[in-house]
Design an enzyme around this catalytic site. Structure first.
Site, PDB file in Angstrom:
ATOM      1  N   GLU A 126      -5.206  -8.310  -0.262  1.00 44.97           N
ATOM      2  CA  GLU A 126      -5.841  -8.046   0.954  1.00 44.97           C
ATOM      3  C   GLU A 126      -7.369  -7.796   0.659  1.00 44.97           C
ATOM      4  O   GLU A 126      -7.876  -6.854  -0.028  1.00 44.97           O
ATOM      5  CB  GLU A 126      -5.277  -6.862   1.704  1.00 44.97           C
ATOM      6  CG  GLU A 126      -4.041  -7.101   2.303  1.00 44.97           C
ATOM      7  CD  GLU A 126      -3.822  -5.840   3.338  1.00 44.97           C
ATOM      8  OE1 GLU A 126      -4.492  -5.082   3.909  1.00 44.97           O
ATOM      9  OE2 GLU A 126      -2.556  -5.707   3.221  1.00 44.97           O
ATOM     10  N   GLU A 137       0.913  -1.288   0.088  1.00 41.75           N
ATOM     11  CA  GLU A 137      -0.274   0.054   0.010  1.00 41.75           C
ATOM     12  C   GLU A 137       0.972   1.258   0.008  1.00 41.75           C
ATOM     13  O   GLU A 137       0.660   2.103   0.866  1.00 41.75           O
ATOM     14  CB  GLU A 137      -0.983  -0.078   1.190  1.00 41.75           C
ATOM     15  CG  GLU A 137      -1.953  -1.276   1.195  1.00 41.75           C
ATOM     16  CD  GLU A 137      -3.118  -0.944   2.085  1.00 41.75           C
ATOM     17  OE1 GLU A 137      -3.047  -0.338   3.192  1.00 41.75           O
ATOM     18  OE2 GLU A 137      -3.940  -1.912   2.068  1.00 41.75           O
TER      19      GLU A 137
HETATM   20  O1  AHR Z   1      -4.985  -5.868   7.177  1.00 46.89           O
HETATM   21  C1  AHR Z   1      -4.814  -4.705   7.991  1.00 46.89           C
HETATM   22  C2  AHR Z   1      -4.297  -3.576   7.166  1.00 46.89           C
HETATM   23  O2  AHR Z   1      -5.012  -3.186   6.194  1.00 46.89           O
HETATM   24  C3  AHR Z   1      -2.959  -3.834   6.546  1.00 46.89           C
HETATM   25  O3  AHR Z   1      -1.811  -3.857   7.399  1.00 46.89           O
HETATM   26  C4  AHR Z   1      -2.704  -2.884   5.521  1.00 46.89           C
HETATM   27  O4  AHR Z   1      -2.183  -3.378   4.434  1.00 46.89           O
HETATM   28  C5  AHR Z   1      -4.267  -2.641   5.130  1.00 46.89           C
HETATM   29  O5  AHR Z   1      -4.476  -1.306   5.083  1.00 46.89           O
END
Ligand code: AHR
Length: 499
Positions: A292, A173
């Site tokens: 994610e 990210e």
């Molecule tokens: O999964 C929780 C968080 O969400 C992770 O650390 C990040 O990559 C995203 O913002």
């Protein structure tokens, strides 16, 4: 009763399902590692401190790949802190989640844990505070057979054989202002490309994931993808997508329609990849790693009150309800329908932190509601994804129009002669009779019709009470090449056929 029709045919192929679409994620965050997968002294911990009760639940999910060690945490992580004799490992301020990281668990322990869990490692590197040099050393430590400084250090640490980690994420990210070492798209594109080059020189067999946007609402989306991929297109194999959902205004109909947004996100990123492919006259097709995804909102308020600088405090401990499980089913259906481009996906995360598996420290481990659709798709959704032709009544919500009540994905496993139909009914009150034409599957019969349903959309599972659990009493009948399936309102269904 409302009615819907569906046609399923062997020839309506989308693509082979890449099993890595059922991946997950363990970050050094909250109790995912400490008190989750690892808790020395727990009555069910093995000789390495790995909780065997958690391992069994992970194995039941048949998770093929697990991303590690972050997440936001990786952007200020020194991988060297987590290897070697435990007594020499430093305590560090963990800046992403404002806790203390003891480094009691690190890369080698995770590689061992992954082996015991029967899963592959997807390793993320730090492109926030570090870059080419740390990454090339790290991959030498993990993957080089020996005879060099870093590979011999691994041997000295007790790991004679290389870990041979194949999948690597180029940062996490990096578009997000919350990230330590956030980058502009050009800065990221340059560092990711150069890091990828160096990593491939160490090990040419790896696969690399270029960082996409943190979510589809980022102000820099989709420009971020267009600019960064212009740099990384030839070095990377995948671009990442992340997305979390929440029913913040308690509008369940709108909430369950969120797969429309997911679909749009996937299609937009796919188009950008193909635009860059055309621009570069490249022969390569960029694939998508949705590394994610999940529901994440129940724990937000609690987390805001968290005192900083604790060791493994409970963070992001969403207690999922039944409607969350329905949305998770819808998300997995969406991935299957995009199996030609979505090759990897990681439910974030696996244990305690926005997770299908919960534990008590020194206590039990149990299944959250979202565990079930994840398990069903992972176990039964291997084979070829077929495009079902669905004609369903539709609805409109605050954010979406023309949303079909019935949402389905179909996986055909030719080798085992099995077909599985995953179906969601998003109608809040009405059951729907679905007529499924399966005449192309001669001599197939229904093996079982699993249903996850509950009268209360807000029902949750706890260590004491598993209120949300699937049953096998789904009503479907196969006659003359057609299945008549009663798909109850707000239910997740798995109809399994076998020759
Ligand atoms: O999964 C929780 C968080 O969400 C992770 O650390 C990040 O990559 C995203 O913002």
């Amino acid at each position: 009763m409302k009615k819907a029709n569906m046609i399923i045919d062997k020839e309506y192929k989308i693509a082979e399902v890449d099993e890595r679409v059922y991946g997950s994620f363990i970050e050094h965050l909250g109790r995912a590692v400490y008190g989750g997968i690892y808790e020395a002294g727990h009555p069910e911990a093995d000789e390495q401190g790995f909780r065997t009760d958690v391992l069994s639940l992970v194995k039941e999910l048949q998770v093929p790949i697990v991303r590690y060690p972050g997440g936001n945490m990786v952007s200020a992580y020194n991988w060297e802190d987590g290897v070697g004799p435990k007594e020499d490992r430093p305590n560090r301020l963990e800046l992403a989640w404002r806790t203390i990281e003891t480094n009691d668990f690190g890369t080698n322990e995770f590689a061992d844990w992954a082996q015991k869990a029967g899963t592959e490692v997807m390793m993320a590197i730090n492109l926030g505070t570090r870059g080419v040099d740390a990454a090339r050393n790290f991959i030498e430590y993990c993957n080089h057979p020996g005879g060099t400084y870093w590979s011999d250090l691994r041997k000295k640490h007790g790991y004679e054989k290389p870990h041979n980690i194949k999948t690597w994420c180029l940062g996490n990210e990096m578009d997000g202002p919350w990230q330590v070492g956030q980058k502009t798209p050009v800065e990221y594109g340059r560092i990711a490309k150069e890091t990828a080059k160096a990593m491939r020189l160490v090990d040419p067999d790896i696969e690399l994931v270029s960082c996409g946007s943190s979510n589809s609402s980022m102000p820099t989306f989709p420009e971020w993808e267009a600019v960064t991929l212009d740099h990384t297109y030839e070095e990377a194999d995948y671009v990442s997508l992340h997305q979390y959902f929440g029913n913040r205004d308690n509008d369940s109909q709108n909430y369950l329609a969120n797969t429309m947004e997911l679909e749009r996100f996937i299609k937009t990123v796919t188009s950008i990849c193909d635009y860059i492919k055309a621009k570069k006259r490249s022969k390569k097709t960029m694939m998508l790693s949705f590394d994610e995804w999940n529901v994440w909102y129940h724990s937000n308020e609690n987390d805001e009150k968290m005192e900083p600088w604790q060791i493994a405090p409970p963070q992001l401990e969403d207690v999922y309800n039944f409607e969350d499980a329905l949305l998770v089913g819808g998300i997995l259906i969406t991935f299957l329908k995009n199996a030609d481009r979505v090759k990897m996906a990681c439910m974030a995360q696996l244990v305690n932190v926005i997770a299908p598996i919960m534990t008590d420290n020194m206590g039990s481990a149990w299944k959250q509601t979202i565990y079930y659709p994840y398990m069903h798709t992972s176990v039964f959704g291997r084979g070829t994804s077929l495009q079902p032709v669905v004609v369903s009544p539709k609805f409109d919500t605050k954010d979406f129009t023309d949303v079909p009540y019935i949402d389905s994905a179909v996986v055909y496993n030719e080798e085992n002669e099995e077909v599985t139909v995953f179906t969601l009914n998003r109608h809040l009150e009405e059951d729907i009779l679905v007529n499924i034409n399966v005449s192309g599957f001669e001599d197939y019969r229904i093996v079982e019709h699993i249903v996850l349903e509950n009268d209360d959309l807000k029902a949750v599972n706890t260590s004491q009470n598993q209120a949300v659990q699937p049953h096998k009493n789904g009503q479907s009948e196969l006659k003359d090449g057609r299945i008549e399936a009663k798909i109850n309102h707000t239910s997740w269904n798995v109809i399994r056929l076998k020759k």
